[in-house]
Structures are given as structure tokens and as C-alpha cells.
Design an enzyme around this catalytic site. Sequence first.
Site, mmCIF file in Angstrom:
data_model
loop_
_atom_site.group_PDB
_atom_site.id
_atom_site.type_symbol
_atom_site.label_atom_id
_atom_site.label_comp_id
_atom_site.label_asym_id
_atom_site.label_seq_id
_atom_site.Cartn_x
_atom_site.Cartn_y
_atom_site.Cartn_z
ATOM 1 N N GLU A 1 0.849 -1.189 0.000
ATOM 2 C CA GLU A 1 0.000 0.000 0.000
ATOM 3 C C GLU A 1 0.883 1.237 0.000
ATOM 4 O O GLU A 1 1.881 1.302 0.695
ATOM 5 C CB GLU A 1 -0.905 -0.028 1.234
ATOM 6 C CG GLU A 1 -1.818 1.164 1.397
ATOM 7 C CD GLU A 1 -2.740 1.399 0.198
ATOM 8 O OE1 GLU A 1 -3.468 0.463 -0.188
ATOM 9 O OE2 GLU A 1 -2.713 2.500 -0.362
ATOM 10 N N LEU A 2 0.476 2.192 -0.814
ATOM 11 C CA LEU A 2 1.268 3.406 -0.958
ATOM 12 C C LEU A 2 0.792 4.514 -0.021
ATOM 13 O O LEU A 2 1.586 5.261 0.532
ATOM 14 C CB LEU A 2 1.188 3.872 -2.421
ATOM 15 C CG LEU A 2 1.873 5.176 -2.807
ATOM 16 C CD1 LEU A 2 3.356 5.113 -2.519
ATOM 17 C CD2 LEU A 2 1.660 5.438 -4.285
ATOM 18 N N ASN B 1 5.718 1.631 -3.146
ATOM 19 C CA ASN B 1 5.130 1.954 -4.437
ATOM 20 C C ASN B 1 5.370 0.754 -5.337
ATOM 21 O O ASN B 1 6.444 0.593 -5.902
ATOM 22 C CB ASN B 1 5.801 3.208 -4.993
ATOM 23 C CG ASN B 1 5.201 3.642 -6.311
ATOM 24 O OD1 ASN B 1 4.452 2.898 -6.935
ATOM 25 N ND2 ASN B 1 5.516 4.848 -6.727
ATOM 26 N N SER B 2 4.360 -0.090 -5.457
ATOM 27 C CA SER B 2 4.586 -1.338 -6.193
ATOM 28 C C SER B 2 4.746 -1.091 -7.683
ATOM 29 O O SER B 2 5.207 -1.960 -8.406
ATOM 30 C CB SER B 2 3.459 -2.323 -5.933
ATOM 31 O OG SER B 2 2.230 -1.677 -5.982
ATOM 32 N N LEU C 1 -7.272 -4.978 -6.733
ATOM 33 C CA LEU C 1 -8.684 -4.865 -6.444
ATOM 34 C C LEU C 1 -9.085 -3.405 -6.302
ATOM 35 O O LEU C 1 -8.537 -2.683 -5.477
ATOM 36 C CB LEU C 1 -9.005 -5.637 -5.160
ATOM 37 C CG LEU C 1 -8.441 -7.076 -5.139
ATOM 38 C CD1 LEU C 1 -8.797 -7.771 -3.848
ATOM 39 C CD2 LEU C 1 -8.916 -7.891 -6.324
ATOM 40 N N ASP D 1 -7.226 2.703 -8.277
ATOM 41 C CA ASP D 1 -7.572 4.072 -8.637
ATOM 42 C C ASP D 1 -7.837 4.155 -10.144
ATOM 43 O O ASP D 1 -6.977 3.762 -10.938
ATOM 44 C CB ASP D 1 -6.383 4.972 -8.240
ATOM 45 C CG ASP D 1 -6.778 6.431 -8.174
ATOM 46 O OD1 ASP D 1 -7.712 6.815 -8.902
ATOM 47 O OD2 ASP D 1 -6.153 7.167 -7.393
#
Lengths: 435, 274
Positions: free
Chosen positions: B86-87, B150-151, B170, B173
Amino acid sequence: MEESLVEESESGNACTDEAAPALIAVHPTESSVVVAVGSELRVFDLKEDCAVSPVDDLGGPHHSASIRAISFSFDGELFVSAGDDKIVKIWKTGSWNCIHTIQSEKRVSAVSISQDSGYVTFADKFGVVWIMSLKEDRDTKAVPILGHYCSIITSMKFSPDGRFIATADRDHKIRITVFPRNALKGAHEIQSFCLGHTDFVSCLTFVCTQDQSKGFLLSGGGDLTVRLWDYSNGTLLYTCALGNEAGILEASEIEENNKTAVTDICASSNGSLIAVAVQSYNGVMLLSCDFSARTLSCVKKVPMEKSYIPTSLALVSSKEHLWTVMGASNLSSSDLSNNKEQLLTRVRIVSFIQKDFSDACSRDPVLLEDSQVPGGEKLLMQLQGSLDAATQEAAFAAAAAAVRTSLQNMMIKKQYSVERRELRKRNRNDKKIKS
Amino acid sequence: MSSARLPRKRFYRARAHSNPLSDSHFPVPNCPSEVDYSFHYPYFFPKDAPPAPKPKVRFADVGCGFGGMLVSLSPLFPDTLMIGMELRDKAFLLLLFLSLSLSLFINYAEYFISFTRSAHQVTEYVKDRIQGLRATNPGQYNNISVVRTNSMKYIPNYFEKGQLLKMFFLFPDPHFKEKNHRRRVVSVQLLDEYAYVMEVGGIIYTVTDVEELGDWMKSCLEKHPLFEAVGEEEIKKDPVVKLLTSATEEGQKVARNEGQTFMAIYRRVASKED
């Protein structure tokens, strides 16, 4: 101190302040040599012993901003140049006539020609690599084939067998991608990531064993190391730290500015000779690669005059010369004589007595005096823009500082304090337009 | 000790968006071997373990939000290590609280003091919560954890080639504007990297309630030579598929509003070259 650096770069116009380093490239058979400085391409034909000016009979635009990347094709038939003016020009090296001008959407940071000379690839400032076929008609368009997500690509090289394309970025990454037969459909299969650099990666070069059975990759970066990789699986085989190892760089040579990077690396194809340029060293370092032990070792330092810090290196495996250049796009010889504005560079050549580089220990590098260089005065006049470039010490010292600052600004992530970051968020461009 | 209640999400409102293009201000591992998974999954990395092959993370939920999917998946695959990425910082903070592992929390405590002004109060509060949760759920949720990263930029820094069996995207954005399409978490170029970290045969799950984004993700996967659509029959049998819409907070919201969802489920296939 870091904060002040940030302030500076924000207040000044980043585009005009950037100093692009001068670049050098040598034809695979050493029949010509090219120096790129600012928007100028300076070509000298060593076979004919004369200066050449590249021409574009197709009427395409000439380079109008700093050239950031140049490269000869593997067979030497073609040459490519690209940079901040967002155009990529492909030249025929026989006539030095431009055969293609490609318009890029963004500034170009790296270029390369595929091993079979069938394609040209260029990387833009968004980290996207584009490809264009050189086999087909003139009107083919460049298409994206791979991307480093929003990271500047600093170097792009094809493996000597043509099977892979290696791209390095400022996020410490080197990506090895399988170069497919139909490259226009994109290069989607990643062979490996070479991860280990702790700062930006600035340069790449492939080397392979004498019998060409096994290839390796060498990289240099902002962490002041040269690393040896097995690129087939991304394994880091050896790290040669140039900073802290005694005898490689003296403390006095690195401490004046704690941040110093490897700027360029070039190697004979069998890895017996590796030349490395470092931002804080006035000269070149010669390393050697032992493939069976999988190690790198520093063989020798070749010191040059005090303010001469090479910005680019070139080496042809079959010949005995290591070409080095120093210069920057904002370095002009205005105080020399007030004729036309001339960008100043300095070219120095290291010669190796032995023609083959197989015997690393007894090799004897000699720094050629201006009177000894191949091509002589004519070559120096063409490539340097002036014969007495050697006397411009102060100018070169300024250039070295400018190139270093500009590289740091481009590569180093800016660290802001929490308050500053909030302020920047509030003043974002898209918000300004709204109000 | 206070009663064992989960921290409530409404106190940790996350920002809806975070710019994936900006430079990161959190620590990033240099390479996968540098990630210390023993503190993410202490139960799976006992201290006196022999130097046998270490278990590896096999599932990744990219943009895991508040971690609903992980919490649902955890009992279904109790022996599989899963990680959420998660960013957004606040979502990440709450996730840490949910991660139920005191040791994990303590390891991170110093690190996220910089994010929280009232870090000390939060710390006390969370300590109580975690102790309560551990008491009520012994032995559970040991196989899930989260990282703030940040994937889109750092996937290869966390996973080796072919490591992942399942990847989840899922309700990402949607980034409607065309100039922001490059911020979308699924794109042909990023799929190269996802394909690299996935094992051949691994499955990528995407779902959204925005039709335009659904079409986009599907077309990216369709175009990509290393992915192939999973058959209808197989999708029906897959117990994970039901969770895509029911387990996540976003999915529940869509269901409440009786909205539509658009799924694209693809399998990583071997390269057809040569």
C-alpha cells in the site's frame, strides 16, 4: 546543505542551468571518432585524416540542444545521436549523411542500435524505451517496447549476441530484457533484474569470455562502485568499491565532495581491460576482470593533468587506444579570442603498447602528448575546437563542477522537510492554474 | 486492559489518491534478499529453525487498502505467506494495527513516528488493541503482513523471478483523465514486471467498479503475450474469486449500492518465443 541545494535548483531555470557532459565515441575499426558537445557533433575521419561535418540532405532539423547520447552500431555502418532537443538522428558513417530523423515526445536520455543494425532504440525522460525499424520504409513510427516506471534511463546497451537489451535507471535498477525477434510488438519478457547498486546506475558495458561462451555485464554508479553481474540470472558476482579501498582512490581524492559517482565505463570485449571514469579523479582507472574467479581488480591508475576529469570514454577492442574527452555544454572559450562562440573540449588518448590486452600485468599505458595523437593537430582542432585547450585549466575546473552538479540534480532524489513538502504540494502547477 | 475491539477505520480516513509518480520518501529494499521476512512472519521464521529453504511470499495484494482481502484469504490458505502493498500512508498505518503482530508493530514503530503527530498516544492505543486481538485469535493471521511501498516502481525489489502464485489488483484508482493513464497500476509495461515476479501458471486477479477501467485492464492483459484468460469454468470453481467483491471494503461498498463490478482474471503463461 542539502536544503540549500534544493532551493537553488528551484529558483533557477533547470533547463538552462543543466550542463551536459561532452561525449566521445569511436568507430569499431577506429576509422573515425566523434565528440558530441552541446548540440554539436564533431567528427574526424582517421582513415582519410580529415575533419568531417555531418550533413542532412533530407532537410531534417539539426540538433538544437545538448546531445545526451551517441552510439555507433556494432558493424560501424550507422551512428545515432539524440538528446534534449527530442530528436534522434541516424547517420550513415560512410558519408556522414543523416538517413533518419525521429521525433521523440520527450527528451532522450539513451540510444542504441540493435546488434544486427535492424532497429534503433531510444529511452525518454519518462523511462519509456522506443524502437524504430531501420529495415523498412522511411515513414515507420517509433513504438514503445518497454518501460522503467517513471525513472530516467541512464544507459542502454545490447548484449553482443543480440539476445538481450540492458537498461539502467536512476532507481538503482538494471533490467535485462529478452530482445524478441519481432521487436516492434514490444519486449515483454524480463530475463532478470540486476539489483545491488545503492544509488543511481550511470553506465553499463557487456564483456564476455575469450571463447565467447559466457557473457557478463559491468555497471558503474553513484555509489562509486563497479559491479560485475551474471546477467542471465541477475546475480551480483563482484563489487569493486573504488572509494574506500586504499590504493584505488586516495582519501584526498574523494573527500573534497562526499558525493562522487562513476561517470563512464568501457571495456575491451574480453574484459581484460576495463577503463573507468570517476567524477573526482583526474584521469582514468584501469580494472581487469578475472572470469574464472569472477572478480574485478584495479590494475592501474592513469593520472592526467589536474583539472582533467574525463566525462566520457571510448575504447575499441582491436586497437590500442583509449579515447577520453572532457567538456560541458556550457563551457565556451569566450576569453580566448572573441571570434565565434566555440564550445571547448579536451581530448586525451591513452595508448597501450601491446596490441592485445590479454596480458593484464605487463600492459603499459602511456598518456599521449598532443603531438603524438593519431590525426595530430587536425584532429585536435576538430574535436576540441581549439589547440590550446590544455591551457584553459580554470574553465575546465568550472566545467567539471557544473557537470557534477547537473548530474546530481538529475539523479539524486530531493529530500524535503515535511513542511517544505506540504508547501510544494500546495503550489503544484495544476492547482495554480485553477486559482 | 481495554476491551478487545478492532481499531475503527473511520478514525483513519485515508486519502483517496496518492501520486505513484513522485519520488518515494519511505525506505526501499535494494533487492529481494534484503527484505527481512522474519519480522513480517515471525511464526513462519522461528529463531531456532535450521537453515532449510525459507518460506517465500506467494500472494501479493497490490494496493491492499485496509487489508480486507488479506484477512479473508488468511484462513483459506493458512500455510501461504501473503503480503499487502500500500502506498497511501494512512491506510498503511491502519493496516499495521490490523496485522495483529506485536513484534511487527514494534519493528515499525520508530519508522512511522514520522507519519503520525500523536504517535505516542497511537502506540499506546495499538499496543492494547493488539494484545486484545492476540488473546481472542490465538494462532491466526500469522501468514499476512503489509509493506508500505510503491509497487509500480519497486515490485522487483521485493520479489524474485517467478516467486508469486497470485497477484491481486482490487478496485485500483481509475485515473480517468487520459494524461493520468500512465498512473494506472495495470498497464502493458507494468505487466512485464508483474509477469516477471509471477510463476508460470500463477493467476492475476483484477476487479473494479468502473467500467472504463475494467475494459482498460482487460485489454492490457489481453494484449500481453505472457498472460492468457482463465476459463469460465475454472473461475467458477476458484474460491478466491468470490472474495474479490465480498472481502474488500470497496467491494462491499459497491454491493451496498448495488453497483456493477468488472473482473479480469488471467494466467501467467510461458513465453511463446522459440
